[in-house]
Write a protein that holds these residues in place. Sequence first.
Motif, short mmCIF file in Angstrom:
data_model
loop_
_atom_site.label_atom_id
_atom_site.label_comp_id
_atom_site.label_asym_id
_atom_site.label_seq_id
_atom_site.Cartn_x
_atom_site.Cartn_y
_atom_site.Cartn_z
N HIS B 32 0.90 -1.00 0.06
CA HIS B 32 0.09 -0.06 -0.03
C HIS B 32 0.81 1.28 0.25
O HIS B 32 0.34 2.47 -0.10
N GLU B 33 2.11 1.19 0.22
CA GLU B 33 2.86 2.26 0.12
C GLU B 33 2.73 3.20 -0.90
O GLU B 33 2.86 2.41 -2.30
N THR B 35 -0.02 4.53 -2.00
CA THR B 35 -1.53 4.63 -2.21
C THR B 35 -2.15 5.33 -1.18
O THR B 35 -2.44 4.77 -0.20
N CYS B 36 -2.59 6.56 -1.45
CA CYS B 36 -3.32 7.31 -0.47
C CYS B 36 -4.14 8.26 -1.40
O CYS B 36 -3.66 9.12 -2.21
N TYR B 37 -5.26 8.43 -1.12
CA TYR B 37 -6.36 9.29 -2.10
C TYR B 37 -6.69 10.32 -1.14
O TYR B 37 -6.79 10.58 0.01
N ASN B 60 -5.56 4.14 5.57
CA ASN B 60 -4.48 5.07 4.78
C ASN B 60 -5.14 6.32 4.30
O ASN B 60 -4.40 7.44 4.05
N SER B 61 -6.44 6.54 3.91
CA SER B 61 -7.09 7.51 3.26
C SER B 61 -8.29 7.75 4.00
O SER B 61 -9.55 7.57 3.61
#
Lengths: 274, 274
Positions: B32-33, B35-37, B60-61
């Motif tokens: 997931h590094e 991947t941030c929305y 993360n988001s």
Amino acid sequence: MSADPRSYVHGRSDRESTRLHDQASGLGFLLHEGTCYPPGSNILEAGCGVGAQTLLLAGNSPHAQFVSIDISPESLAQAQERVLREGFTNVTFRQADICILPFRAGTFDHVFVCFTLEHIPDPLLALGNLKKVLRPGGTITVIEGDHGSAIFYPDTKAAHHVIDCLVTLQRQAGGNALIGRELEHLLTDAGFVDVKIFPRQTYASASIAGSSEAVRSIFIAMIEGVREQAIAEGLIDPEGWDRGIRDLYRTTEQNGMFCYTFFKAVGRKGVEDL
Amino acid sequence: MSADPRSYVHGRSDRESTRLHDQASGLGFLLHEGTCYPPGSNILEAGCGVGAQTLLLAGNSPHAQFVSIDISPESLAQAQERVLREGFTNVTFRQADICILPFRAGTFDHVFVCFTLEHIPDPLLALGNLKKVLRPGGTITVIEGDHGSAIFYPDTKAAHHVIDCLVTLQRQAGGNALIGRELEHLLTDAGFVDVKIFPRQTYASASIAGSSEAVRSIFIAMIEGVREQAIAEGLIDPEGWDRGIRDLYRTTEQNGMFCYTFFKAVGRKGVEDL
């Protein structure tokens, strides 16, 4: 570098020498990143071949002193000529066998070995010898490939077959083309401590400029180098060979991909390991 | 997620559900590094399964809104229960088939797909459908494994054989366990632009705390999940199976190593692609 210089699986042709330099310059950052030696330190490069890695070592650590050895006088002459031509003055060359090192115990601060153990019948013996000439507390850096890490698209049996031919020929010559995965246990078994492995993976496709050219000039050229030998040994017939090579080239074209992993290992000789 | 939920090669047992959550938490950072929305964006997670990746996405988001779909009502129920238990309120669940999406064109700012295309008979059709519901300029992120990337020591034919059994069963069920290497051409063929591939490689050995446990609880457990099916289909006999599994466990013990590559792909729908 093998005990018998004639058994070097990749041969010593001009094309092979060019290939080795292409490999080193194209992969230089990937493999050498993190390898920089302090000013004044004294480093043994064991198995320098035609000097492909030597140039990068000497350039990345300009104030360190290198002693680069190889078993082949022809390769050493090429390495020396190349290093002098590039203007480096911090490398001394010497003909020597990695299995019978002509140095006193504890001579070197660090040892560097790249694409050499893969050609040696007894890598553990070689590592033990290298540890002897390393000072207590000094480091060893080993970089090797592993042809089992090659994954590609389109994926065909014919392409795997030609790669397997090289793996088999290298094994018959006393080497091991799948040695990358073994570096951790080899360094550990040889008595090095704090062993760390850094896999360095390449991904090549049309979307990354120059990457597919590198697959052709480095990996596929290496496979192509053993064509006659593979056919002569009865490992494959000419049609199968040509099909496999064509399939490998196909992975460097539109919609193809090719992935390969090098293993970089760093270990240390214990401070009380005299 | 396959067109027929019953054909999901990994099964839907409790052990499998635990395995999927172990996989997501253990590999969370690796996969997931990056991947941030952005806050307020609207994301489709296609093929959420039991919600293993959903938890990481939502965490993360936290200010993005997720719609997570799956074809299996049982998996969705587990995912929903888990996400609510963790206190996330930014996820809506909906039962849907990735091949017949119940959304208007251009509904989502981004699409996220993880370990889903590997189970779909026509991944290109699925990607085309996902592109339709994505707004012009929006991104797609796809993460898939590739069992051909597994390299290990000790390396044995028996170990490769049990892995090959899963690859074969997954192919028989309409999937592709070697899809990681195909992500670049699939996204390109589906019409996405600026496609980039980020291989995410894991290296597990005794020298990296917890890594060998992860190989056992994630990779080997996945292989073990198809034992009965592989034997019933005549792909292997019980002795061969047990030998292969034992050899895989051996790679997680003293002096062993296990390496695996996940492929993360990111592409964009062109701004004029309506």
